[in-house]
Design an enzyme around this catalytic site. Structure first.
Site, PDB file in Angstrom:
ATOM      1  N   LYS A   1     -14.038   0.074  -4.150  1.00  0.00           N
ATOM      2  CA  LYS A   1     -15.146   0.502  -3.276  1.00  0.00           C
ATOM      3  C   LYS A   1     -16.201   1.230  -4.095  1.00  0.00           C
ATOM      4  CE  LYS A   1     -12.273   1.162   0.806  1.00  0.00           C
ATOM      5  NZ  LYS A   1     -11.706   2.144   1.729  1.00  0.00           N
TER       6      LYS A   1
ATOM      7  N   HIS B   1       8.384 -26.759  -1.315  1.00  0.00           N
ATOM      8  CA  HIS B   1       7.830 -27.931  -1.991  1.00  0.00           C
ATOM      9  C   HIS B   1       6.694 -27.544  -2.930  1.00  0.00           C
ATOM     10  CE1 HIS B   1      10.130 -30.800   0.524  1.00  0.00           C
ATOM     11  NE2 HIS B   1      10.189 -29.715   1.292  1.00  0.00           N
TER      12      HIS B   1
ATOM     13  N   GLU C   1       0.819  -1.219   0.000  1.00  0.00           N
ATOM     14  CA  GLU C   1       0.000   0.000   0.000  1.00  0.00           C
ATOM     15  C   GLU C   1       0.849   1.263   0.000  1.00  0.00           C
ATOM     16  OE1 GLU C   1      -4.445  -0.625   1.893  1.00  0.00           O
ATOM     17  OE2 GLU C   1      -2.960   0.338   3.128  1.00  0.00           O
TER      18      GLU C   1
HETATM   19  O1  PA5 Z   1      -3.715   1.082   5.747  1.00  0.00           O
HETATM   20  C1  PA5 Z   1      -4.830   1.498   5.477  1.00  0.00           C
HETATM   21  O2  PA5 Z   1      -5.085   2.692   5.500  1.00  0.00           O
HETATM   22  C2  PA5 Z   1      -5.965   0.551   5.145  1.00  0.00           C
HETATM   23  O3  PA5 Z   1      -5.546  -0.760   5.009  1.00  0.00           O
HETATM   24  C3  PA5 Z   1      -7.007   0.604   6.242  1.00  0.00           C
HETATM   25  O4  PA5 Z   1      -6.389   0.249   7.452  1.00  0.00           O
HETATM   26  C4  PA5 Z   1      -8.164  -0.317   5.971  1.00  0.00           C
HETATM   27  O5  PA5 Z   1      -8.728  -0.002   4.725  1.00  0.00           O
HETATM   28  C5  PA5 Z   1      -9.208  -0.180   7.045  1.00  0.00           C
HETATM   29  O6  PA5 Z   1      -9.608   1.152   7.173  1.00  0.00           O
HETATM   30  P1  PA5 Z   1     -10.410   1.659   8.420  1.00  0.00           P
HETATM   31  O7  PA5 Z   1      -9.539   1.514   9.607  1.00  0.00           O
HETATM   32  O8  PA5 Z   1     -10.731   3.086   8.109  1.00  0.00           O
HETATM   33  O9  PA5 Z   1     -11.651   0.807   8.532  1.00  0.00           O
END
Ligand code: PA5
Length: 449
Positions: A426, A312, A291
Site C-alpha cells: 500500500k 490432472h 494473514e
Molecule cells: O483480514 C484483514 O484484516 C484484511 O484482509 C482486510 O479485511 C482487508 O484488507 C480489507 O480491509 P477493510 O475491511 O478495512 O477494507
C-alpha cells in the site's frame, strides 16, 4: 456435540500420539490465553463469542434489509476485499447452484450476488457497469477501516452510477454500508448520505468477521438461512469451549498436527476439496491462515486445490515434487443431490463396472485413492469431515477453522490477529500514485523504477 470430525490417521507416519501428547500443557495455556484474553493480539478476540453473543434484533435487522434488497434488485453488488468479502463469498458459493448466474431470480429465489472492489482491473469494472445499466441492483459496501483503496475506488464508481440511475434519494435506498462504528471515510460518507449502516465490532479483525454483518448481510441477501449458519457456529463455539481434553478437541488437534508437520519441514499446507462449490471456502481459509501465521519470517504457506480437477495438473507435483507439503482434505460425507451412473447396453466406453453407483461414491473413491497415493508419496494427509453441505455445518466449519487458527498461531509464537505485512504494498502504491502525505516516498520509489 457437533457433526464435524478431524481424522489424523493418514498422517500417523509423521504425527505420532506421543508427539501430540507433548502439547497437553501448551494447549491448556493457549486456550486460557484465548478465553481469558491474555495473549498476543488480545484486543482482537471478539470473534471468540460472536456466535453466542449475536442478538436476535441484529439478525432481524439483517433479514429485513436483505428482504428489501431481494424485492428491489435483480443483482446485489458486494463491494469489499480480503476479510470484507471472502467469507460471504465462501458461504454463498458453497450453498448456491454452480449455475446460479444462469438462473432467473425466481429460480434462485434471491438476487444474484456479484462482487466488486476485490481487485483493480479496469476491464472488469467497465463490464460490471455495462451490466448494471441493464439491471436493477443494490450495493453492499464493506470496509472496516473505511479507507481501503480497492473497494473505495469501486464504490465511488458504483455510487455515481446508482445516483445517475435512481437519483440521490433512490441511490441511498439501495446502498448498505458495513464499517467501523465511528472511524473512516466510509462511515463519514454513510452518515452524510443516510445509508443503512451496520457496525463491524472493534475487536473483530477482517478475516475473523464472517459471522458479523460483514458476512451475514450478503449471505442473507443470497437467500441463505443466517440463523442456521450462526446456530452451527454457536454449537461449535460451545463444544470447543467445553472440550478441555486437548486430544478430543478437534481445533486443538488440527493446530497441533499442522505444527508438528511444519517442524518436520512440511512448510506448505494444501487445503483440498472435492467439491467445486467449496473453492471459496478454500480462498477464505487461505486468507485466514496466511494473514494470521505468515509473519516474523515463519509460518505454514497455505495453498489450495480443487480435486479431482487439479489432480490432472498440480497433482503431479503433489505426488512427486519437493517433499515440503502436507494436505488437509475437506470431506463432505453426503451430497445434497443424488445421481447414478446409468447402464449402457453397448458398454463401448467400458464403464458398466460403475453402473448403478452414485457420482458421489466415485468421488469418494477418488478421494480415498488420492489420500493413500499422496501418503505413499510422503505427503501426510489430515482430513476435516462434515456430514453435509448446509448452512449449519458451514457455521461449524468456519468457527472450527477460526479457533484452530488462533491456537496454531500461538503454538507458532506469532500474533495471529495482526497483519503488518499487508501495509508494504500500500505504501509503495500510494507513493507511485502521489497520494498527499507520501511526497518523500514518491521521490524515493521513482529512483527505483
Ligand atoms: O483480514 C484483514 O484484516 C484484511 O484482509 C482486510 O479485511 C482487508 O484488507 C480489507 O480491509 P477493510 O475491511 O478495512 O477494507
Amino acid at each position: 456435540m457437533t457433526g464435524l470430525k478431524i481424522n489424523l490417521a493418514k498422517a500417523s507416519n509423521f504425527v505420532s500420539d506421543n508427539e501430540i501428547a507433548l502439547f497437553k500443557s501448551e494447549i491448556e495455556l493457549h486456550r486460557s490465553k484465548i478465553y481469558n484474553k491474555t495473549g498476543a493480539g488480545n484486543d482482537f478476540l471478539g470473534w471468540v463469542d460472536l456466535p453466542s453473543a449475536i442478538t436476535n434484533d441484529l439478525l432481524a435487522q439483517i433479514e429485513g434489509d436483505a428482504r428489501k434488497m431481494q424485492e428491489q434488485s435483480e443483482l446485489v453488488v458486494v463491494c469489499g476485499i480480503g476479510g470484507s468479502y471472502l467469507g460471504a463469498r465462501a458461504v454463498i458459493d458453497a450453498l448456491a447452484s454452480p449455475f446460479s448466474a444462469l438462473q432467473t431470480k425466481q429460480e434462485r429465489k434471491a438476487p444474484l450476488v456479484i462482487y466488486a472492489g476485490h481487485q483493480l482491473d479496469e476491464d472488469y469494472m467497465v463490464h460490471l457497469l455495462e451490466l448494471l445499466n441493464k439491471k436493477d441492483y443494490s450495493v453492499i459496501v464493506i470496509s472496516k477501516s473505511g479507507t481501503t483503496t480497492e473497494p473505495a475506488v469501486a464504490f465511488r464508481l458504483l455510487k455515481s452510477h446508482l445516483e445517475k440511475k435512481y437519483g440521490e434519494v433512490g441511490a441511498a435506498e439501495r446502498i448498505f454500508a458495513v464499517t467501523d462504528a465511528s472511524k473512516g471515510a466510509l462511515k463519514k460518507l454513510a452518515t452524510a448520505k443516510g445509508y443503512s449502516t451496520y457496525v463491524i465490532p472493534d475487536d473483530v479483525g477482517g478475516r475473523f468477521s464472517v459471522l458479523t454483518p460483514v458476512g451475514l448481510l450478503p449471505v442473507a441477501v443470497a437467500g441463505v438461512d443466517i440463523r442456521q449458519l450462526v446456530a452451527g457456529a454457536k454449537a461449535m463455539e460451545e463444544f470447543l469451549k467445553k472440550e478441555d481434553r486437548f486430544d478430543h478437541n478437534p481445533a486443538a488437534l488440527y493446530a497441533i498436527a499442522r505444527n508438528i508437520l511444519y517442524r518436520k519441514g512440511k512448510t506448505t499446507e494444501i487445503l483440498a476439496s472435492y467439491n467445486p462449490s467449496l473453492s471459496f471456502v478454500v480462498e477464505w481459509w487461505k486468507q485466514l491462515y496466511g494473514e494470521s501465521e505468515g509473519k516474523d519470517q515463519k509460518g505454514i504457506f497455505p495453498a489450495g486445490v480443487g480435486f479431482t480437477t487439479d489432480l490432472h495438473s498440480i497433482g503431479q507435483y503433489i505426488q512427486d515434487g519437493l517433499r515440503n507439503l502436507f494436505e488437509t482434505v475437506l470431506t463432505i460425507e453426503t451430497s445434497r443431490q443424488e445421481l447414478e451412473i446409468p447402464v449402457d447396453p453397448d458398454d463401448l466406453d467400458g464403464l458398466n463396472f460403475l453402473a448403478g453407483k452414485r457420482i458421489g461414491e466415485v468421488n469418494r473413491m477418488a478421494s480415498l485413492g488420492t489420500m493413500i497415493a499422496h501418503v505413499d508419496g510422503e505427503v501426510p494427509n489430515l482430513e476435516v469431515i462434515i456430514p453435509s453441505l448446509d448452512a449449519c455445518h458451514l457455521g461449524e466449519l468456519i468457527y472450527f477453522f477460526e479457533m484452530a487458527c488462533a491456537i496454531s498461531g500461538y503454538i507458532l509464537e506469532v500474533n495471529p490477529f495482526d497483519q503488518p505485512g499487508v501495509e508494504a504494498y500500500k505504501k509503495n502504491m500510494f507513493a507511485l500514485l502521489e497520494k498527499p502525505g507520501f511526497e518523500k516516498e514518491t521521490q524515493e520509489i521513482r529512483k527505483r523504477l
